[in-house]
Design an enzyme around this catalytic site. Structure first.
Site, PDB file in Angstrom:
ATOM      1  N   ARG A 120       0.841  -1.190   0.000  1.00  0.00           N
ATOM      2  CA  ARG A 120       0.000   0.000   0.000  1.00  0.00           C
ATOM      3  C   ARG A 120       0.883   1.249   0.000  1.00  0.00           C
ATOM      4  O   ARG A 120       2.068   1.193   0.356  1.00  0.00           O
ATOM      5  CB  ARG A 120      -0.946   0.009   1.191  1.00  0.00           C
ATOM      6  CG  ARG A 120      -0.278  -0.087   2.537  1.00  0.00           C
ATOM      7  CD  ARG A 120      -1.202  -0.590   3.657  1.00  0.00           C
ATOM      8  NE  ARG A 120      -2.424   0.121   3.753  1.00  0.00           N
ATOM      9  CZ  ARG A 120      -3.618  -0.385   3.407  1.00  0.00           C
ATOM     10  NH1 ARG A 120      -3.683  -1.633   2.979  1.00  0.00           N
ATOM     11  NH2 ARG A 120      -4.704   0.318   3.510  1.00  0.00           N
ATOM     12  N   GLY A 141       6.691  -2.074  -4.613  1.00  0.00           N
ATOM     13  CA  GLY A 141       6.821  -1.348  -3.354  1.00  0.00           C
ATOM     14  C   GLY A 141       5.766  -0.261  -3.180  1.00  0.00           C
ATOM     15  O   GLY A 141       4.967   0.002  -4.086  1.00  0.00           O
ATOM     16  N   HIS A 142       5.811   0.410  -2.032  1.00  0.00           N
ATOM     17  CA  HIS A 142       4.822   1.435  -1.715  1.00  0.00           C
ATOM     18  C   HIS A 142       4.964   2.627  -2.661  1.00  0.00           C
ATOM     19  O   HIS A 142       6.056   2.993  -3.063  1.00  0.00           O
ATOM     20  CB  HIS A 142       4.959   1.877  -0.266  1.00  0.00           C
ATOM     21  CG  HIS A 142       6.308   2.409   0.093  1.00  0.00           C
ATOM     22  ND1 HIS A 142       7.404   1.602   0.312  1.00  0.00           N
ATOM     23  CD2 HIS A 142       6.754   3.669   0.256  1.00  0.00           C
ATOM     24  CE1 HIS A 142       8.446   2.346   0.608  1.00  0.00           C
ATOM     25  NE2 HIS A 142       8.094   3.607   0.572  1.00  0.00           N
ATOM     26  N   ASN A 143       3.830   3.197  -3.021  1.00  0.00           N
ATOM     27  CA  ASN A 143       3.751   4.416  -3.862  1.00  0.00           C
ATOM     28  C   ASN A 143       4.108   4.172  -5.322  1.00  0.00           C
ATOM     29  O   ASN A 143       4.125   5.126  -6.108  1.00  0.00           O
ATOM     30  CB  ASN A 143       4.665   5.537  -3.340  1.00  0.00           C
ATOM     31  CG  ASN A 143       4.389   5.914  -1.903  1.00  0.00           C
ATOM     32  OD1 ASN A 143       3.279   5.695  -1.413  1.00  0.00           O
ATOM     33  ND2 ASN A 143       5.366   6.467  -1.229  1.00  0.00           N
ATOM     34  N   SER A 192       8.059   4.047  -4.810  1.00  0.00           N
ATOM     35  CA  SER A 192       7.885   5.334  -5.484  1.00  0.00           C
ATOM     36  C   SER A 192       8.426   5.376  -6.910  1.00  0.00           C
ATOM     37  O   SER A 192       8.481   6.463  -7.499  1.00  0.00           O
ATOM     38  CB  SER A 192       8.505   6.476  -4.664  1.00  0.00           C
ATOM     39  OG  SER A 192       7.885   6.565  -3.403  1.00  0.00           O
TER      40      SER A 192
END
Lengths: 366, 366, 366
Positions: free
Chosen positions: C240, C261-263, C281
């Site tokens: 998330r 991964g996140h973002n 990201s």
């Protein structure tokens, strides 16, 4: 879950400015934050001038030190001397946590000999084995299974689908993300006579005759020991030890899809990033960082404070404090030089052959 | 689970020494083993003189051939001509096995058409589909699901959270570690016209015009066929085939987080280590070893007895018996030479430019 | 599930030949197909002359354009102008689909506030949280869990053991393979003062003093947003976002054991193959292809239509349309040159040292 700007600034131990009675209902990127109304509003994360351009007048924001709230027409602001550190406090304040309701769900299957700590929550369809011990306030998600005799400390969060085999012990505040597996059997096999792998390790690649042999299993009698404040990522796998336990030290954080083989020992406060793998019986010191997709060979030792860059493949021991990169991993500056030279390789080849011609002509002339 | 030294020595087919009536209650590293008392004690694994230093007098131990029990003051000893092979027998003797109680737990959801073999155990909350066949004495862990029509042979152990889709068949003595997935759909898609991938495979990297196209799914009608004595690691994934089955031969052992794509064929007695991946329709012969993080390209063939070192990336077919390493993988000795040369590359660059200067001066002089 | 040759040809929009009333009961490789009898038979996939050699007279087959059914004594044939595209239609026609029975199984634990669409199927022991919304005709497999407030569109298929955390939204026709985890927490930590990782990113590898610090968690408040027609492979993990959602665009297909991964933001119609990883990201454009085991560094941008070859490790931004390969990844043709030069490196080394000797002699002579 709403707090005032004043409460938030105190919680973050940060300097504040403006109308501190405004209520903060959440956090978002500047472009998604509307001006704060009478009910308050979300706080914009605008810790760099670039992001701050999207701030709307009348909103509330977190700024970096030195940025001016008046310039953006803010109603209130909090200043972050170290932005990522403020993010930690801020996100903790607004995290509703995983979807695990308080209490023990009647559909969970719990062995009568298991000891469940006070205030612990157990979600639907979890399976808790004999003699398991779960610490106070721990939260066990849906479809988690915990095997015979394992111990989980206080305030643990096990997300749905986590597998804890028998004989695993964990300290307090353990977090395990969905579908991670802790305590599977080690991958350890032996052939009646020397195997091809043993042969080439001995001869460095030479083989004589190849024998057809079957693999016999070495069983894993050791368990897994996790310290305090350990976090383990989604779909990661940590194998149990052969005779003694596989160990992960306190404060170490492990990302998704990471593999730790049997007998591995990881020190404290390490960071093991996504898809990294540590083969059987390797030992990592404290504060070691393995970036994404790093591989560590079996039976080697990585000293304290080593940092291995993304996709580094580590075949031999690494002294403490070293920064390494590449396959095979070498000192980061050496790897940078090698890479520069590699990019120039095709040109080298041309220069070399030209030089050979020149020298040949010189020789003929001479 | 205690045996006498005499019984253990016979089970291991190993030579013994000293008081063979002492009872062995478990196995541990020498430093953790106390002297054997009237109840017996744990046996120390001291198969090298280095480990043996930590032996306490009065204890019992396994030693390598040639080591002297008197020197360490032991009460009894067993001699291991091939230490790892003795470990196999020893750990098997003391392994209490996974936490799966005998019998069928009432919370399991079992289709009435499923056939469960005699003596099989089914743990809480397992889900067994229609027409599934489970062999005698198999043990099915908590939260395992087995889809329509799949067959699991005798003495299988499926650890918690394992997914067996429909149309999977496995021989006897299958072991699957937690959260592994067998029989997911293959990753196979097609675009209406030639895709960018097909174009660059044809042109070796050149592209003309880039078209926006959507991916259409090729469904997986084949299943998965596993031989006898197969083991599959935690969180690994084996996809079903497109038309025929994905196959894993008898005696092959697969570690954690391994990916086998659709239509892959793996021979017998292979060893596929952690985080290795074999892309769609690749074929491996017998006794192939893929070390950790090895990648095998789609549609290629790897001959019998090939050994691929850690993190090797295999792009083209490999003849039988070869030992390979590197990315792209080449013969191990070639890779060693390349690596040596690479480390010297920055120095080459200097030498080359110095030589160029020298030759230039020679030319000018000439 | 049997259709006539005529119906099949129409469904595939393909040209046909011979007795089109014959019933097709399935599809198989030529060697496994028997002659069609009065009940019909399986259709042989013989789209290349090589495979067609195994065709038995009297059988039915799919041929490539230009191949002659008479030559193989076929009873009927369908012609595939683009074989893989025909495979898509053909396999869809014969896929019985996953083992998820219609209706809601009584053992599923469903929060009363959840909204289940018309015709949706929920398998045994699934857990559906509060305020979850499941679209019409969706099929939710055994042991799936869906957290508070998540939304799954119409016609979704979630295979057994899939984890959907809270705050995940997905469009229509989502397919998730077994044991994948969507919405685990991001791997995001911060130290009180600059960490070793931050230091070496700033200094490019140089370190001054090493400090012992603990990691503080940055919580993940963002969810995950998946477009329409997304597919996610077995045991893959999508984290998330921190503040905003991690995003996967419509039409994108993700293979097994992939980590996002996140973002992370993934565009439309991308193909992310097995064991690839995209760090926090990073942003991918539309129609990007990451082959198996590709790694993408955090915070970088990959343009539209980029194709990264197997095991490429991408450390810096990549402009649109580029085809890249290697570690670190560079243009495919550059990488090919580098590899050729690398293989010749040991020879270079010899040539260079010989040249040095020659020039030294020349100098002495001069």
């Amino acid at each position: 879950m709403a707090v005032t700007m004043d409460e938030l600034a105190r919680a973050l131990e940060a300097r504040s400015w403006g109308d501190l009675t405004i209520r903060v209902t959440g956090a978002a990127e500047p472009s998604q934050v509307e001006p704060a109304g009478p009910e308050g509003g979300r706080i914009a994360l605008a810790m760099s001038p670039k992001y701050a351009e999207a701030l709307k007048p009348g909103s509330i924001a977190i700024l970096a030190e030195g940025m001016e709230p008046e310039r953006y027409g803010l109603k209130a602001a909090i200043f972050a001397p170290r932005p990522r550190l403020v993010m930690a406090g801020l996100t903790r304040a607004f995290d509703p946590g995983p979807d695990i309701a308080p209490g023990i769900h009647p559909s969970a299957v719990i062995d009568p000999s298991a000891r469940i700590g006070e205030g612990a929550a157990i979600a639907p369809l979890a399976v808790i084995g004999a003699d398991v011990e779960i610490g106070p306030r721990a939260r066990i998600g849906a479809h988690v299974s915990i095997g015979r005799g394992s111990r989980i400390g206080a305030d643990a969060v096990l997300h749905p689908g986590v597998r804890i085999a028998h004989g695993v012990t964990a300290g307090d505040r353990l977090i395990v993300q969905p579908n991670a597996s802790i305590g599977g059997d080690g991958f350890s096999f032996v052939t009646p006579e020397e195997s091809g792998i043993e042969e080439i390790r001995r001869t460095l690649g030479k083989r004589q005759q190849i024998k057809a042999q079957h693999w016999t299993r070495i069983h894993s009698l050791g368990g897994v020991e996790l310290g305090n404040d350990v976090e383990i990522g989604a779909n990661s796998a940590i194998d149990r030890g052969t005779i003694r336990a596989t160990q992960v030290g306190s404060g170490t954080k492990i990302d998704n899809l990471v593999q730790l083989g049997h007998n591995v020992v990881i020190g404290r406060d390490c960071l093991i990033c996504g898809q990294a793998g540590v083969a059987g019986s390797a030992r990592l010191g404290d504060r070691v960082v393995l970036a994404g997709k790093v591989g560590v060979n079996d039976n080697i030792e990585i000293g304290d404070d080593v940092i291995a860059g993304a996709a580094a493949k580590i075949f031999t021991r690494v002294p403490a404090g070293r920064v390494i990169l590449g396959n095979p991993a070498v000192k980061m500056e050496t790897q940078m030089e090698i890479q520069r030279a590699m990019r120039r390789l095709p040109r080298f080849a041309q220069q070399l052959s030209k030089l050979q011609e020149t020298v040949t002509r010189l020789l003929e002339k001479g």
